[in-house]
Design an enzyme around this catalytic site. Structure first.
Site, PDB file in Angstrom:
ATOM      1  N   HIS A  61       0.841  -1.195   0.000  1.00 41.22           N
ATOM      2  CA  HIS A  61       0.000   0.000   0.000  1.00 41.22           C
ATOM      3  C   HIS A  61       0.879   1.248   0.000  1.00 41.22           C
ATOM      4  O   HIS A  61       0.832   2.071   0.901  1.00 41.22           O
ATOM      5  CB  HIS A  61      -0.934  -0.018   1.214  1.00 41.22           C
ATOM      6  CG  HIS A  61      -1.844  -1.199   1.275  1.00 41.22           C
ATOM      7  ND1 HIS A  61      -1.426  -2.439   1.738  1.00 41.22           N
ATOM      8  CD2 HIS A  61      -3.144  -1.352   0.925  1.00 41.22           C
ATOM      9  CE1 HIS A  61      -2.435  -3.289   1.675  1.00 41.22           C
ATOM     10  NE2 HIS A  61      -3.484  -2.661   1.194  1.00 41.22           N
ATOM     11  N   HIS A 113     -15.292  -4.442  -0.799  1.00 43.54           N
ATOM     12  CA  HIS A 113     -15.201  -3.134  -0.164  1.00 43.54           C
ATOM     13  C   HIS A 113     -14.801  -2.082  -1.192  1.00 43.54           C
ATOM     14  O   HIS A 113     -14.123  -2.370  -2.171  1.00 43.54           O
ATOM     15  CB  HIS A 113     -14.230  -3.130   1.022  1.00 43.54           C
ATOM     16  CG  HIS A 113     -12.798  -3.408   0.717  1.00 43.54           C
ATOM     17  ND1 HIS A 113     -12.347  -4.573   0.145  1.00 43.54           N
ATOM     18  CD2 HIS A 113     -11.686  -2.647   0.933  1.00 43.54           C
ATOM     19  CE1 HIS A 113     -11.027  -4.538   0.038  1.00 43.54           C
ATOM     20  NE2 HIS A 113     -10.601  -3.381   0.493  1.00 43.54           N
TER      21      HIS A 113
END
Length: 279
Positions: free
Chosen positions: A59, A193
């Site tokens: 990330h 999500h």
């Protein structure tokens, strides 16, 4: 020879790591999630893996838009927890298995998978949260871990089919490694999500359940699913589930589903978890 005995898939929601680190696991909101991993923690104590190949996505901790490898395998002896803006998580240093990682890299590259070999990188919540869910808060992780980072952030990510076939190449590599090792492979990320835009907070339990069913019963069918189906049905971050197909491809066709857990919500995400054992 080394052998892959089981696969684990789990979400890697960063707020789960924060809840654990801040001592919130018994709070009403978080307790059902952590309770869902109690079986898994006992299971892995009995399985005692020597090495875990842990498939996750970075990330923007080790990589950025300056460098975006599709598949990157960590071949170092150790990996430090990344500082993701609020300091590194208080978790042990990840100890790698350099010899097996290099062997997998060589075997996969000769099988025409263009693996990026990484000898220095920090690992973020994508890798450390699954370890915490399965092992709790030990002084050190009880086995060696080989990080395998997959680009599912910047378009285009690899297809489900490419991921599934990479899993098969990893199994071939492990089984040709001349050491008696109990190896597990984990796929992380997901489930449904979306973190931004008009659909932020999207959860699709029906899609998630069908995906879990497919891992056990029809992985070849899942491997054919196009990117747009993940995005449409599971949200923009639902594409992370292609990483679970690397795990599934590394297992036998015949498997036993040992455990499954699903919970909504966890910080606007669906939490999914499954344990598959080779027959």
């Amino acid at each position: 020879m080394a052998k892959i005995t089981a696969g684990v898939a789990t979400s890697h929601v960063p707020a789960i790591g924060a809840a654990l680190d801040l001592g919130k696991t018994q709070e009403d909101y978080w307790k059902p999630i952590f309770d869902g991993y109690e079986f898994s923690k006992e299971w892995i104590k009995n399985e005692k893996p020597d090495v875990i190949i842990l498939v996750y996505n970075d990330h923007a901790s080790a990589f950025s838009l300056d460098l975006i490898p599709t598949f990157a395998i960590g071949c170092a002896e150790e990996f430090q927890p990344a500082d993701e803006g609020w300091g590194p998580r208080p978790v042990p240093t990840v100890k790698g298995h350099s010899e097996l990682a290099w062997h997998i890299a060589q075997s996969a590259i000769l099988d025409e998978f263009d693996m990026t070999i990484v000898n220095n990188m920090d690992v973020d919540h994508g890798l450390t949260v699954p370890l915490s869910l399965m092992f709790g808060q030990p002084e050190e992780w009880p086995c060696k871990i080989i990080p395998l980072a997959v680009n599912v952030v910047q378009y285009p990510p690899p297809t489900g089919n490419r991921c599934y076939n990479l899993g098969k190449a990893i199994r071939k590599a492990v089984e040709s490694f001349d050491a008696d090792l109990n190896v597990q492979i984990w796929g992380t990320g997901g489930m449904s999500h979306q973190l931004q835009g008009p659909r932020a907070g999207l959860i699709n339990k029906e899609f998630d359940t069908a995906f879990l069913d497919g891992l056990t019963k029809d992985p070849q069918g899942l491997a054919k699913m196009p990117h747009i189906d993940y995005v449409r049905e599971a949200g923009s971050e639902g594409i992370e589930m292609v990483m679970w197909l690397i795990m599934r491809g590394a297992l036998n066709d015949d498997i036993d589903e040992r455990y499954r857990f699903y919970h909504v919500p966890a910080s606007n995400c669906a939490v999914g978890h499954i344990i598959l054992e080779n027959k």
